[in-house]
Write a protein that holds these residues in place. Structure first.
Motif, PDB file in Angstrom:
ATOM      1  N   UNK A  45       0.865  -1.177   0.000  1.00  0.00           N
ATOM      2  CA  UNK A  45       0.000   0.000   0.000  1.00  0.00           C
ATOM      3  C   UNK A  45       0.900   1.225   0.000  1.00  0.00           C
ATOM      4  N   UNK A  46       0.719   2.093  -0.980  1.00  0.00           N
ATOM      5  CA  UNK A  46       1.415   3.378  -1.022  1.00  0.00           C
ATOM      6  C   UNK A  46       0.406   4.443  -0.609  1.00  0.00           C
ATOM      7  N   UNK A  47       0.671   5.111   0.485  1.00  0.00           N
ATOM      8  CA  UNK A  47      -0.218   6.144   0.999  1.00  0.00           C
ATOM      9  C   UNK A  47       0.447   7.498   0.761  1.00  0.00           C
ATOM     10  N   UNK A  48      -0.042   8.221  -0.242  1.00  0.00           N
ATOM     11  CA  UNK A  48       0.533   9.513  -0.632  1.00  0.00           C
ATOM     12  C   UNK A  48      -0.180  10.622   0.132  1.00  0.00           C
ATOM     13  N   UNK A  49       0.555  11.254   1.071  1.00  0.00           N
ATOM     14  CA  UNK A  49      -0.034  12.323   1.879  1.00  0.00           C
ATOM     15  C   UNK A  49       0.562  13.685   1.532  1.00  0.00           C
ATOM     16  N   UNK A  50       1.118  13.809   0.328  1.00  0.00           N
ATOM     17  CA  UNK A  50       1.800  15.043  -0.053  1.00  0.00           C
ATOM     18  C   UNK A  50       0.882  16.267  -0.054  1.00  0.00           C
ATOM     19  N   UNK A  65      -2.704   2.884  12.099  1.00  0.00           N
ATOM     20  CA  UNK A  65      -3.702   1.818  12.077  1.00  0.00           C
ATOM     21  C   UNK A  65      -3.806   1.195  10.689  1.00  0.00           C
ATOM     22  N   UNK A  66      -3.796   2.035   9.648  1.00  0.00           N
ATOM     23  CA  UNK A  66      -3.833   1.513   8.275  1.00  0.00           C
ATOM     24  C   UNK A  66      -2.634   0.597   8.049  1.00  0.00           C
ATOM     25  N   UNK A  67      -1.463   1.010   8.496  1.00  0.00           N
ATOM     26  CA  UNK A  67      -0.271   0.189   8.353  1.00  0.00           C
ATOM     27  C   UNK A  67      -0.431  -1.136   9.098  1.00  0.00           C
ATOM     28  N   UNK A  68      -0.991  -1.077  10.301  1.00  0.00           N
ATOM     29  CA  UNK A  68      -1.207  -2.286  11.083  1.00  0.00           C
ATOM     30  C   UNK A  68      -2.192  -3.234  10.418  1.00  0.00           C
ATOM     31  N   UNK A  69      -3.286  -2.688   9.896  1.00  0.00           N
ATOM     32  CA  UNK A  69      -4.282  -3.504   9.200  1.00  0.00           C
ATOM     33  C   UNK A  69      -3.644  -4.167   7.986  1.00  0.00           C
ATOM     34  N   UNK A  70      -2.908  -3.388   7.199  1.00  0.00           N
ATOM     35  CA  UNK A  70      -2.254  -3.933   6.011  1.00  0.00           C
ATOM     36  C   UNK A  70      -1.272  -5.031   6.400  1.00  0.00           C
ATOM     37  N   UNK A  76       2.627  -4.583   2.953  1.00  0.00           N
ATOM     38  CA  UNK A  76       3.470  -3.551   3.560  1.00  0.00           C
ATOM     39  C   UNK A  76       2.925  -2.183   3.172  1.00  0.00           C
ATOM     40  N   UNK A  77       3.066  -1.214   4.079  1.00  0.00           N
ATOM     41  CA  UNK A  77       2.611   0.145   3.818  1.00  0.00           C
ATOM     42  C   UNK A  77       3.804   1.079   3.775  1.00  0.00           C
ATOM     43  N   UNK A  78       3.815   1.957   2.761  1.00  0.00           N
ATOM     44  CA  UNK A  78       4.813   3.007   2.672  1.00  0.00           C
ATOM     45  C   UNK A  78       4.062   4.333   2.547  1.00  0.00           C
ATOM     46  N   UNK A  79       4.356   5.251   3.452  1.00  0.00           N
ATOM     47  CA  UNK A  79       3.783   6.592   3.400  1.00  0.00           C
ATOM     48  C   UNK A  79       4.760   7.466   2.631  1.00  0.00           C
ATOM     49  N   UNK A  80       4.269   8.147   1.597  1.00  0.00           N
ATOM     50  CA  UNK A  80       5.128   8.981   0.764  1.00  0.00           C
ATOM     51  C   UNK A  80       4.632  10.424   0.750  1.00  0.00           C
ATOM     52  N   UNK A  81       5.570  11.324   0.474  1.00  0.00           N
ATOM     53  CA  UNK A  81       5.212  12.725   0.272  1.00  0.00           C
ATOM     54  C   UNK A  81       4.958  13.529   1.531  1.00  0.00           C
ATOM     55  N   UNK A  82       5.480  13.099   2.658  1.00  0.00           N
ATOM     56  CA  UNK A  82       5.228  13.815   3.908  1.00  0.00           C
ATOM     57  C   UNK A  82       5.903  15.189   3.878  1.00  0.00           C
ATOM     58  N   UNK A  83       5.115  16.221   4.118  1.00  0.00           N
ATOM     59  CA  UNK A  83       5.634  17.581   4.182  1.00  0.00           C
ATOM     60  C   UNK A  83       6.464  17.747   5.459  1.00  0.00           C
ATOM     61  N   UNK A  84       7.494  18.599   5.437  1.00  0.00           N
ATOM     62  CA  UNK A  84       8.307  18.808   6.646  1.00  0.00           C
ATOM     63  C   UNK A  84       7.472  19.215   7.870  1.00  0.00           C
ATOM     64  N   UNK A  98       5.156   3.355  14.534  1.00  0.00           N
ATOM     65  CA  UNK A  98       5.917   2.106  14.447  1.00  0.00           C
ATOM     66  C   UNK A  98       5.408   1.232  13.311  1.00  0.00           C
ATOM     67  N   UNK A  99       6.332   0.641  12.580  1.00  0.00           N
ATOM     68  CA  UNK A  99       5.975  -0.247  11.489  1.00  0.00           C
ATOM     69  C   UNK A  99       5.622   0.461  10.195  1.00  0.00           C
ATOM     70  N   UNK A 100       5.622   1.788  10.196  1.00  0.00           N
ATOM     71  CA  UNK A 100       5.281   2.543   8.994  1.00  0.00           C
ATOM     72  C   UNK A 100       6.569   2.941   8.277  1.00  0.00           C
TER      73      UNK A 100
END
Length: 125
Positions: A45-50, A65-70, A76-84, A98-100
């Protein structure tokens, strides 16, 4: 009811959050994503939060929680595009997620999931 689109790219689901994520929409996303992981046997799962400029503690917990469910569903979950500013806020709130896994952009996130530019799984990992 509003829903966040979940796109399938091979065995990866791409979720791009382009709207303000209120609590009910976040809960709907969790349910929809769990159903799509189950229906597609997605392994990532790619979660784009840009587009998110602000993340509160509820949304931070929702990401975890999404990462845990996945993970429980063998994806596996990868969060991408996190703003500073979002990263700073998460740390200040004490949310270590944790786990993300995180990556700067979608291309790097796909690499973390073992997907090459051609879309083939990278079995060399």
């Amino acid at each position: 009811m509003d829903r966040i689109p979940i796109l399938r790219m091979g065995d990866v689901l791409l979720v791009t959050i382009q709207v303000e994520l209120h609590d009910q929409l976040a809960m709907t996303l969790q349910d929809d994503l769990a159903a799509r992981i189950s229906a597609t046997s997605a392994r990532g799962v790619l979660l784009d939060i840009s587009a998110l400029e602000i993340v509160d503690s509820f949304i931070g917990r929702m990401i975890a929680t999404i990462s845990g469910i996945a993970s429980v569903m063998d994806a596996r979950t990868v969060v991408v595009g996190m703003q500073p500013a979002v990263a700073i806020t998460l740390v200040e709130l004490g949310l270590s997620l944790p786990g993300v896994l995180t990556a700067l952009d979608v291309e790097r996130g796909m690499h973390l999931l073992g997907i090459t530019r051609s879309g083939d799984a990278d079995h060399a990992q």
